[in-house]
Design an enzyme around this catalytic site. Sequence first.
Site, PDB file in Angstrom:
ATOM      1  N   LEU A   1       9.640   3.587   0.417  1.00  0.00           N
ATOM      2  CA  LEU A   1       8.742   3.685  -0.744  1.00  0.00           C
ATOM      3  C   LEU A   1       8.789   2.445  -1.634  1.00  0.00           C
ATOM      4  CD1 LEU A   1       9.223   7.411  -1.828  1.00  0.00           C
ATOM      5  CD2 LEU A   1       7.430   6.421  -0.433  1.00  0.00           C
TER       6      LEU A   1
ATOM      7  N   ARG B   1       3.663 -11.756   7.776  1.00  0.00           N
ATOM      8  CA  ARG B   1       3.953 -11.744   9.212  1.00  0.00           C
ATOM      9  C   ARG B   1       2.700 -11.989  10.041  1.00  0.00           C
ATOM     10  NH1 ARG B   1       6.497  -6.209   9.520  1.00  0.00           N
ATOM     11  NH2 ARG B   1       5.714  -6.150   7.395  1.00  0.00           N
TER      12      ARG B   1
ATOM     13  N   HIS C   1      -2.266 -13.647   2.721  1.00  0.00           N
ATOM     14  CA  HIS C   1      -2.660 -12.967   1.473  1.00  0.00           C
ATOM     15  C   HIS C   1      -4.163 -13.140   1.210  1.00  0.00           C
ATOM     16  CE1 HIS C   1       1.460 -12.063   0.732  1.00  0.00           C
ATOM     17  NE2 HIS C   1       1.829 -13.292   0.398  1.00  0.00           N
TER      18      HIS C   1
ATOM     19  N   ASP D   1       1.474  -4.123   3.350  1.00  0.00           N
ATOM     20  CA  ASP D   1       2.462  -5.008   3.973  1.00  0.00           C
ATOM     21  C   ASP D   1       1.924  -5.665   5.229  1.00  0.00           C
ATOM     22  OD1 ASP D   1       5.259  -5.188   2.980  1.00  0.00           O
ATOM     23  OD2 ASP D   1       4.883  -3.040   2.754  1.00  0.00           O
TER      24      ASP D   1
ATOM     25  N   LEU E   1     -14.933   5.924  -8.285  1.00  0.00           N
ATOM     26  CA  LEU E   1     -13.598   5.627  -7.749  1.00  0.00           C
ATOM     27  C   LEU E   1     -12.733   5.058  -8.861  1.00  0.00           C
ATOM     28  CD1 LEU E   1     -11.708   5.258  -5.228  1.00  0.00           C
ATOM     29  CD2 LEU E   1     -12.566   2.917  -5.101  1.00  0.00           C
TER      30      LEU E   1
END
Length: 225
Positions: free
Chosen positions: A172, A6, A19, A2, A113
């Site tokens: 969440l 902003r 983004h 997040d 990974l």
Amino acid sequence: MDGNGRWATSRGRPRTSGHVVGARVVRTIVESAEDAGIGTLTLYAFSADNWKRPTREVSMLMRLFRRYLLSEMDRCVQNGVRMRIIGRRDRIPAELRRTAETAEATTRDGRRLDLRIALDYSARDCMVMAAEKCAGRPLTRDAFVRLMNEVTHSGPVRDVDLLIRTGGEQRLSDFLLWECAYAELYFTDRMWPEFTPADLIAAVREFHARDRRFGGVQESVAAAG
Ligand code: FPP
């Protein structure tokens, strides 16, 4: 992840530019995950509720996800990273779906990974779809988990150890609800475009300092009766 929007607007830039920077941060964090001792990393890139965003932002994000997969596939192969996309596949653009399938096939031998990117993902939808599939059959936790694997294409569903949320939000938001039953939650005010490998390591360090009892008691307490 997040805070892209902003971060950008606070600099007088369009949300979408946040983004773009966020995608660069994804690359850095994926590359530092192994150093942080992480074997499975799930990124919440686009929730089923994110379709409510302006069409321009949604289309831009879909293009960005595809561009990321295309540009990172070979690097992932070199670095032993296996990519998987979790979530629904029937609503994302066909080009992105095809690229996601190619990325998954190309990187499938990666063992260092397990990188999961949640796209059009909703934990609630996932659980409902799994429940629909088992209608009438006796249900166990293991059977339910297998059904969730099928509906999200996620490979093995694993319990989440640590959930990190950036951008100051403390919720969440329909992410891996089943898997997070005993996850340690770590919230940071850092906006995603400013999140660094050092931040990741700090979160993991805090995780290791936590006392995880899974409903039990500490061993020393148990021994003392
Ligand atoms: C939510 O916060 C973020 C998103 C819906 C998009 C996340 C996308 C990226 C980090 C970029 C690329 C990702 C990959 C996997 C290549 P927000 O940015 O809407 O922030 P806000 O809370 O400030 O509005």
